[in-house]
Scaffold this motif. Structure first.
Motif, PDB file in Angstrom:
ATOM      1  N   GLU A 110       0.833  -1.216   0.000  1.00  0.00           N
ATOM      2  CA  GLU A 110       0.000   0.000   0.000  1.00  0.00           C
ATOM      3  C   GLU A 110       0.862   1.258   0.000  1.00  0.00           C
ATOM      4  O   GLU A 110       0.538   2.260  -0.654  1.00  0.00           O
ATOM      5  CB  GLU A 110      -0.912   0.006   1.232  1.00  0.00           C
ATOM      6  CG  GLU A 110      -1.954  -1.103   1.271  1.00  0.00           C
ATOM      7  CD  GLU A 110      -3.194  -0.787   0.430  1.00  0.00           C
ATOM      8  OE1 GLU A 110      -3.150   0.144  -0.403  1.00  0.00           O
ATOM      9  OE2 GLU A 110      -4.196  -1.492   0.622  1.00  0.00           O
ATOM     10  N   LYS A 111       1.967   1.193   0.728  1.00  0.00           N
ATOM     11  CA  LYS A 111       2.877   2.336   0.807  1.00  0.00           C
ATOM     12  C   LYS A 111       3.428   2.664  -0.580  1.00  0.00           C
ATOM     13  O   LYS A 111       3.475   3.833  -0.996  1.00  0.00           O
ATOM     14  CB  LYS A 111       4.021   1.970   1.774  1.00  0.00           C
ATOM     15  CG  LYS A 111       4.791   3.126   2.321  1.00  0.00           C
ATOM     16  CD  LYS A 111       5.693   2.602   3.458  1.00  0.00           C
ATOM     17  CE  LYS A 111       6.672   3.679   3.888  1.00  0.00           C
ATOM     18  NZ  LYS A 111       7.506   3.227   5.006  1.00  0.00           N
ATOM     19  N   ALA A 114       0.713   4.066  -2.876  1.00  0.00           N
ATOM     20  CA  ALA A 114       0.419   5.469  -2.564  1.00  0.00           C
ATOM     21  C   ALA A 114       1.531   6.392  -3.077  1.00  0.00           C
ATOM     22  O   ALA A 114       1.257   7.452  -3.642  1.00  0.00           O
ATOM     23  CB  ALA A 114       0.254   5.642  -1.049  1.00  0.00           C
TER      24      ALA A 114
END
Ligand SMILES: [Mg+2]
Ligand SMILES: [Zn+2]
Length: 161
Positions: A110-111, A114
């Motif tokens: 997810e990091k 993003a």
């Protein structure tokens, strides 16, 4: 739209030896990974490493060894005209306390999504442990489970046509 190929490190990018990588000379690129990365790059994927390095929390090795391994990897890939966008690692281990980033958590995926703006529906994760696939599922992308040190054909079979 940008798409990512997320790869587990030990057993996919470098040869799995059955224990933590404890020194730089134990870090050798898994030979089929080079042509696989070339094919993925040609197909428009950016590649990102997502790896658990719980040996750090256990005191088996330090952050500096991880940095050294990745510097050597970057150099080897550069000679091939290839690159990896980023390597994210979790240095924690449940023995020393829980964290949010260790796979099977999808947090490190997810990091990257993003930060780099990857389209999840076009991205995938490849690993040699069930927790790699579980991290992919947690992040909402496809995950592929392969044996450690897989042959090139197995790696390529994960890329959609
Ligand atoms: Mg692995
Ligand atoms: Zn962690």
């Amino acid at each position: 739209m940008k798409k990512a190929l997320f790869v587990d490190r030990d057993g996919i990018v470098n040869t799995e030896l059955g224990d933590y990588i404890l020194s730089l000379d134990e870090f050798t690129v898994h030979p089929p990974f080079i042509p696989f990365l070339r094919e993925a790059t040609q197909r428009g994927y950016e590649t990102v490493i997502i790896t658990n390095q719980g040996g750090i929390a256990k005191g088996r090795y330090g952050h500096s060894l991880v940095a050294d391994c990745h510097r050597v990897l970057w150099e080897i890939l550069a000679k091939e005209g290839l690159s990896i966008r980023e390597a994210y690692y979790c240095p924690h281990h449940p023995e020393g306390g829980n964290c949010l980033c260790r796979k099977p958590s999808g947090l490190l995926i997810e990091k990257a999504v993003a930060r780099f703006g990857y389209e999840k529906s076009l991205s995938l994760m490849i690993g040699d442990k069930q927790r790699d696939v579980d991290a992919a599922i947690d992040a909402g992308i496809r995950g592929y489970l392969l044996p450690p040190n897989p042959p090139l054909e197995a790696l390529l079979s994960c890329l959609p046509d």
